[in-house]
Structure formats: C-alpha cells, structure tokens
Scaffold this motif. Structure first.
Motif, PDB file in Angstrom:
ATOM      1  N   UNK A 150     -23.305   3.819 -12.617  1.00 32.15           N
ATOM      2  CA  UNK A 150     -24.727   4.029 -12.913  1.00 32.15           C
ATOM      3  C   UNK A 150     -25.562   2.896 -12.329  1.00 32.15           C
ATOM      4  N   UNK A 203     -26.068   3.619  -8.777  1.00 28.04           N
ATOM      5  CA  UNK A 203     -27.025   4.714  -8.600  1.00 28.04           C
ATOM      6  C   UNK A 203     -28.464   4.221  -8.713  1.00 28.04           C
ATOM      7  N   UNK A 204     -28.711   3.412  -9.758  1.00 24.84           N
ATOM      8  CA  UNK A 204     -30.066   2.894  -9.925  1.00 24.84           C
ATOM      9  C   UNK A 204     -30.445   1.997  -8.760  1.00 24.84           C
ATOM     10  N   UNK A 237     -29.535   2.200  -5.585  1.00 22.34           N
ATOM     11  CA  UNK A 237     -29.926   2.875  -4.349  1.00 22.34           C
ATOM     12  C   UNK A 237     -31.166   3.719  -4.555  1.00 22.34           C
ATOM     13  N   UNK A 238     -31.641   3.814  -5.806  1.00 24.84           N
ATOM     14  CA  UNK A 238     -32.772   4.699  -6.037  1.00 24.84           C
ATOM     15  C   UNK A 238     -34.072   4.007  -5.657  1.00 24.84           C
ATOM     16  N   UNK A 239     -34.988   4.761  -5.074  1.00 26.25           N
ATOM     17  CA  UNK A 239     -36.291   4.182  -4.777  1.00 26.25           C
ATOM     18  C   UNK A 239     -37.073   4.011  -6.076  1.00 26.25           C
ATOM     19  N   UNK A 299     -35.291   0.763 -15.448  1.00 26.60           N
ATOM     20  CA  UNK A 299     -33.827   0.759 -15.372  1.00 26.60           C
ATOM     21  C   UNK A 299     -33.140   0.031 -16.527  1.00 26.60           C
ATOM     22  N   UNK A 337     -26.384  11.752 -17.036  1.00 27.24           N
ATOM     23  CA  UNK A 337     -26.009  11.420 -15.668  1.00 27.24           C
ATOM     24  C   UNK A 337     -26.607  12.401 -14.666  1.00 27.24           C
ATOM     25  N   UNK A 350     -30.066  11.309 -14.104  1.00 31.13           N
ATOM     26  CA  UNK A 350     -30.185  10.171 -13.193  1.00 31.13           C
ATOM     27  C   UNK A 350     -30.049  10.624 -11.756  1.00 31.13           C
ATOM     28  N   UNK A 377     -32.882  10.469  -8.873  1.00 35.04           N
ATOM     29  CA  UNK A 377     -32.773   9.608  -7.694  1.00 35.04           C
ATOM     30  C   UNK A 377     -32.836  10.416  -6.406  1.00 35.04           C
ATOM     31  N   UNK A 421     -36.303  12.068  -5.797  1.00 33.69           N
ATOM     32  CA  UNK A 421     -37.409  11.172  -5.489  1.00 33.69           C
ATOM     33  C   UNK A 421     -37.273  10.631  -4.071  1.00 33.69           C
ATOM     34  N   UNK A 422     -36.038  10.524  -3.635  1.00 37.38           N
ATOM     35  CA  UNK A 422     -35.751  10.047  -2.300  1.00 37.38           C
ATOM     36  C   UNK A 422     -36.076  11.157  -1.317  1.00 37.38           C
TER      37      UNK A 422
END
Lengths: 405, 333
Positions: free
Chosen positions: A23, A26-27, A29-31, A370, B155, B158, B162, B165-166
C-alpha cells in the motif's frame, strides 16, 4: 501447538509487512498528495520554501527510506558505531531537486526531475527533520499527522475520535444480525423445503445480492423523502433523519410526537435506525445462509440418526446433538467480524454521512491524505490476521478433534 | 462441458432415457427453478435493450435538452420537438431513459469482460496448481491466501483512485481500442478509463475460480483416467486443457454467474463512490451517485438506475443458484 503458533505469528508478520509495503508503494506512485498543485496556487513560492514544505511531509526522502521512517522511525540521524559514522556518504533523499522543463511532442511543457542540487545525508536529518515534528514510526505507536482532512492533527487522535461512531454502528448491526440470522438459519434447516425455508432463503439471496448503497437510498426515500413530500396529505407519517449521527437543531419526527432535542438518546437512536437496518439486512442474509447450510450438513450425519434411533425427542436431537456441532464453524467465522468493528462500512457510512472510520477512510482517499489512509489499512490488516489466527485457535477449543502441529 | 449423450436410468422407462442428453437434463432441471427462469428472462431483456441502445434510445447520450425549464424533470416531460422523456431528465437536462440504456451497456460490458478474463485466468492457474502440485501449487495457493486475507474494498478503492487519477494512456493496440469504444458506444478516451476499471476488478476477481479449479484438479489428477492418459503418452497441456478443465467446468460456470452479479455491484459501488467510471460515461453507479443530491425534491431519480441495477444483480445470483441446482449430480429431484 507452540511450534504452530510461532510459525503462524511469523507468517502474520510477513503478511502485514507485505501489505504495508504494497500500500505504501501504491500511494507513492500515485499523483496528488499534500503538495499537489501548490506551485500553481502560490506563485511566489521559492525553491527553498518548496524544499522546506517537502521536507515537512518527508517527501525529500527516497521512498524506501520514507517507508522505513513511517514504519519504525529510522533513519533519524547519523549512525555512529565505535565513534565512526557509517553510511555517511550515502544519500537517502534529495532536498533540492533540480527540475527541468521539457517540451514534449504535443508542444506541452512538463516538468521532470533532472538530478539533484542538494542530497540528504544521514547527518542532515536532525537539522532538516526535527524530532518533535517527525514520526517515531507506526510500529512504535506513532501514526504521524494528518495532511489534508484534519491538517496537522495526529492521525491516532483522529482515528480515536471516529471510532465510537463506527463501533456503535457495527456492533449493533452485527449483534442484531446474529440475533435474527442464527434462529432463521436453524429453523430453515430443520424445516427444509418448507414455506418458511423458501421465503427466507429467497430473502437472504436478495439481501446478499442487493447493493447496499441502493438499499440505503431506498430507505432514505421511503422514510425521509416520502413523508416530507406527502406532509400535506399525511401529516402523521413519521420521518427519520436521513444522515449524520446527531442533529444540530430540534426537529419533528411526526405531528403526534414531541419535538426531538439534538444529542438525546432518542435523537441518536433515530439516526441509527436506517444505517443499522441496511447493515443488519445484509449481514443477516450471510449468517442465516451460513447457519442453514452447516446445520443441514450436520443433520445428515450418522450421529444425528443414532440420536433419533435412541428415541430422543426431536427437540433434544436438534438442540443438543445437531445445533452444538453446527455452530462450530459459525464460531470460528464469527470472529472474522472483529476487523469490521474497526474499519466500519465504507459504503453505508458514505450514504448516510455517518461520521465513522469508513467515511474517514473514504475522505482520506479522495483528498489524498495518505497518513490517515495508511494507518487505516495497517490497523485493518493487523486486526484481520489476528482475527484469522484467533478463529483457528478457537476451532481447536470448540472442536477437540482438530489439532494443529 | 461435454454434451455426449449418456444413458440415464430413470424409473419412467428407457424411452426418455435414450433421447435426453446431458444438456437437456440440465435445462430441464434449470427450468424448474422458477425464480431463476424469471431472472433469466429479465436479465436477457435488459441485455438485449443494452445491445439495441443506439437504435432504441430516443436521444443522444449526452444531448442536453435546453427547452425544459425544470432540471431534473419528471417522467413524461416533452422536449421542444415533441419527443417524450419516458423516464424524465437529469440535473443537466439529459434524457434518463437514453442514459440508463447506455449505462446498461457499459455496466454489462464491464461485468462480462471482467468475469470472462478472471474466470479464464483463475481456472487455468487453478488447474496448473492442482495438476502439478509441489512448489507450483504452494506459490499459487499462498498468493491466493494472501489476497484473500487483505480487505478487498479498501484496496480496490486505493488502486482505482490511483489509476484513474493518473492520466496514463494504456498501450493498447488500435483495433482493441476501436473494438472497446464500439462496444461501450463511448469515445476511445472514455473507453480507456473503463479498461483500467476492468483490470482493477480482475485483480481480485480470479481468486474464486482459481480455488475451485485447484480443488477439482487436485482430486482429478489422482484419478485413474489421468494416470491412463499419462501412460498413453498425453502431454501435460493436453491433459489440462482437454480433460481437467472440461471436467471442472460446472462449478466454474456457477461461480461465473454469481460473479457477474458481484462484479456489477462492485463496479457500481466504485462508480457510486466516484472512484469508478466517471460522468459523462453513464453507469448505474454514477447515475445513482448524482441522483443522491437531488433525491429530496425528485424522488424518482435514484429509482431509475436503481431498479435496473437491482434486477440485474439479483437476477444473476438467482441464475447462478438455478445453475447450481441443475448441474449438481447429487440432486435427483
């Protein structure tokens, strides 16, 4: 048993670590995130200001180091062994990244990182990240600070302020679903293929297939919207508050009842009815089916036939011989509801604006907070593995035939 | 499933036994499940409506009716040129009947794609794990166990938050892009977002099929006919594809039918939370989500997509239940 426990606990630690790492990655790489778009909003921000802000959110570290800082609070300064600093020349992050504007093929300008003007070394950490502002790591009980939803507030405090609402909702719904689901399951199994059985099997099918958010909206329509719209024709129709946990100002439930004062037990009860109703219906469906099938399984066993052959009354056969065995799998699975007491019900809490954990997690996710989202996932993962182990151990307690080695 | 005629010995007599194939037996049993039959009819009807969406929809998908003074407006409102908005118009003035049909298309396509991909993938992986055993089995089983312990919805949220949004464009081949946008009746950019969602749902979708198939393969691979095949020199691939997978197909079929309902609910839940398919691409989930803000004045708004969603999700579950009864050889009713 001891060996088994040790092996299980090691496995649990690995599972939680992997889940946390996954997790976190994941956070990473997230914009988005706490500083998204800050340069567009604040044009006068200098590079140094931005670097200071980045450091405030630990964003100057490379992500594996950020992860270990989040998890256990290291690296937090120079590592000195025998008077000598080790790893002193290994950069752990970049304080002042050098950005470069690049024109890509559509004529669009993008800023990409190109090298670094000032690296972060271990000895710089105490100066750039004062201990009072840094997290000591989630494993040492410090969950960091919220960045957006409640900017600056410790995540732990925020979680604890939300927990009572979720506990109230989840425990009520779970207990009610046990109270209705188990007897229905037992009776359906005893009277298999009866009208009662068909009715409740169908109901539980609908309950588990019905999307909770639509069921929630339907309840709001029936109990809040319709009475409001039909107020002139039917002023006696009671109406329930459609969301939140307590009201702000006094309100009227029905014309024949006194006004409800905010914060009173009655007010809380009225707010609880619809969300609990949705969750109870949903869980009840699962439990009644579970109990029914395990009861049917047991009723086919030889020892039940033997008990009947002995001439015991049907009641004794069902309660003493069948039911006790049928509840064995139930006990172990019921333990798995424990993580839910913490994590709440994301969808139902969102529909009814219930100020609980699920809603907090949803807010944190959509607004890129986050630290809160990570703490939520971490605690849920820990509780899940503990509950799974507890279920397996309980299995040996309630069923002596099972032994782990 | 093999449709080879098998002799069935019933008390009624041999006449019926001769003519009835395995498939016919299953169909006869399925037809007895009244709720499953009703569901099948309703779901098929919605499926056909979604296929015919561009033909029968009275308006354009995103066309805004500026002539209507009230937005949202109730069912039966007429547009300036006299056409009727059968189910009313939404807060922007778009025809709800049209959008619900297009949404059916999007939701059904997502569900079918997800289930097709994840059941195939899961069944193959499960068959491999169960057939080979040893460390192959250990690794695959551990991955499945691990994925089952972690809470799914947080999950999923999430990952889709992600990925959506990308603004990455997936490197899909052009013909696939065109196929998808024709399937969803949406511009390629919107179709891309749907593909992302499909992939997200597949991540957690294959577990059930893999577990089922692994169990089947485990018991099948120890049976004599597999031993005989090996002795006759059949390759592993041939045994897996021609013998193990077909034999384990019945529970997978039931699982797939139940999964279709599950995926539709999950997808609409994600879209409802704003982390799935986004407006202007209509799905039942995001239509419900926008209707939530207007339902106090316009109570029919959530009912339009909601009724479709409920029929389809409960319908697939009943069909799965009917299939389970029909395919279970132990039930002799």
């Amino acid at each position: 048993m001891t060996n088994y426990l040790i092996r299980r606990i090691i496995q649990m630690a690995i599972v939680v670590f992997l889940a946390a790492l996954f997790t976190y990655f994941l956070f990473n790489i997230s914009p988005g995130g706490p500083l998204a778009g800050i340069q567009q909003q604040q044009r006068r921000l200098t590079r140094e200001d931005l670097a200071r802000l980045r450091a405030q959110y630990d964003l100057d570290f490379y992500w594996p180091f950020r992860f270990t800082r989040w998890l256990i609070g290291v690296p937090n300064g120079p590592i000195v062994i025998g008077g000598r600093e080790i790893f002193s020349n290994v950069p752990v992050g970049c304080y002042l990244p050098r950005d470069q504007q690049v024109v890509i093929r559509d004529g669009e300008r993008v800023v990409i990182p190109a090298g670094c003007d000032r690296y972060v070394y271990l000895r710089d950490i105490p100066e750039l990240h004062p201990a009072v502002k840094s997290s000591r790591g989630i494993l040492r009980g410090d969950f960091g600070r919220s960045t957006v939803v409640r900017a600056g507030r410790p995540v732990w405090d925020e979680l604890m302020s939300r927990l009572p609402a979720t506990l109230e909702l989840m425990i009520t719904a779970t207990l009610l679903s046990f109270a209705f689901g188990i007897p229905i399951g037992i009776y359906s199994a005893v009277k298999q293929y009866s009208r009662f059985d068909y009715f409740f099997t169908t109901m539980s099918f609908i309950g588990s297939a019905m999307p909770t958010f639509f069921f929630g909206l339907l309840l709001i329509l029936i109990f809040s919207v319709m009475p409001n719209l039909l107020q002139d024709q039917f002023p006696w129709l009671p109406k329930l508050p459609p969301g939140a946990r307590v009201s702000v100002r006094p309100y009227e439930v029905a014309s024949w009842l006194p006004r409800v004062q905010p914060g009173t037990p009655l007010d809380r009860f009225l707010h609880l009815i619809m969300p609990v109703g949705v969750l109870t219906f949903f869980y009840m469906a699962t439990w009644s089916r579970f109990v029914r099938s395990s009861m049917l399984e047991v009723m086919r066993q030889d020892y039940v036939r033997t008990a009947r052959a002995k001439g015991l009354t049907e009641k004794v056969v069902i309660v003493k011989h069948a039911l006790r065995n049928a509840l064995i799998p139930f006990v172990t699975v019921a333990v798995l509801t424990i993580p839910g007491f913490f994590s709440g019900a994301i969808i139902t809490e969102t529909v009814f604006a219930w100020p609980g954990m699920g809603r907090l997690y949803y807010d944190a996710l959509t607004r890129s907070d986050w630290p809160i989202a990570l703490a939520f996932i971490f605690i849920t993962a820990v509780l899940t593995v503990i509950a799974t182990l507890l279920g397996d151990i309980l299995y040996t307690v309630v069923d002596p035939r099972i032994k782990y080695t | 499933m093999t449709t080879v005629a098998q002799p069935v010995f019933t008390r009624e007599g041999a006449r019926e036994a001769k003519s009835e194939s395995q498939f016919q037996i299953v169909m006869r049993r399925f037809r007895r499940h009244r709720l499953a039959m009703i569901s099948l009819v309703l779901v098929t009807l919605i499926f056909i409506l979604s296929l015919l969406a561009p033909v029968i929809a009275p308006f354009e998908r995103d066309a805004i009716d500026i002539s209507s003074p009230a937005r949202p407006a109730p069912p039966g409102t007429r547009s300036a040129d006299g056409r009727v908005h059968y189910l009313g118009i939404d807060h922007l003035g778009r025809d709800l009947y049209t959008r619900v049909l297009y949404a059916a298309r999007v939701s059904m396509s997502i569900a079918i794609l997800v289930v097709l991909i994840s059941e195939t993938f899961g069944a193959l992986l499960g068959a491999i794990a169960g057939y080979y055993g040893g460390w192959t089995d250990t690794i695959i089983s551990r991955v499945i166990e691990f994925m089952l312990t972690i809470p799914t919805l947080p999950l999923l949220l999430i990952i889709s938050a992600i990925l959506l949004r990308r603004d990455v464009i997936l490197p899909l081949p052009d013909f696939l892009n065109r196929f998808l946008s024709a399937l969803l009746l949406a511009p390629p950019r919107e179709a891309q977002k749907v593909v992302v969602l499909v992939l997200v749902l597949v991540i957690f979708g294959w577990l059930g099929a893999a577990r089922l198939m692994r169990g089947m393969a485990l018991s099948l691979s120890k049976q004599d006919f597999v031993e005989a095949l090996r002795a006759a020199g059949a390759s592993d691939a041939r045994i897996i594809f021609r013998h193990i997978v077909p034999n384990g197909l019945a529970p997978i079929l039931v699982n797939a039918s139940l999964a279709l309902g599950g995926v539709i609910v999950t997808e609409s839940a994600l879209s409802f939370l704003g982390l799935g398919v986004q407006d202007p691409t209509p799905t039942w989930g995001n239509m419900l989500s926008t209707s939530q803000s207007y339902m106090f004045q316009h109570p029919w708004l959530p009912l339009v997509p909601g009724v479709f969603l409920v029929i389809v999700s409960i319908g697939f579950n009943f069909i799965g239940d009917g299939l389970r009864d029909a395919l279970d050889p132990r039930l002799k009713r």
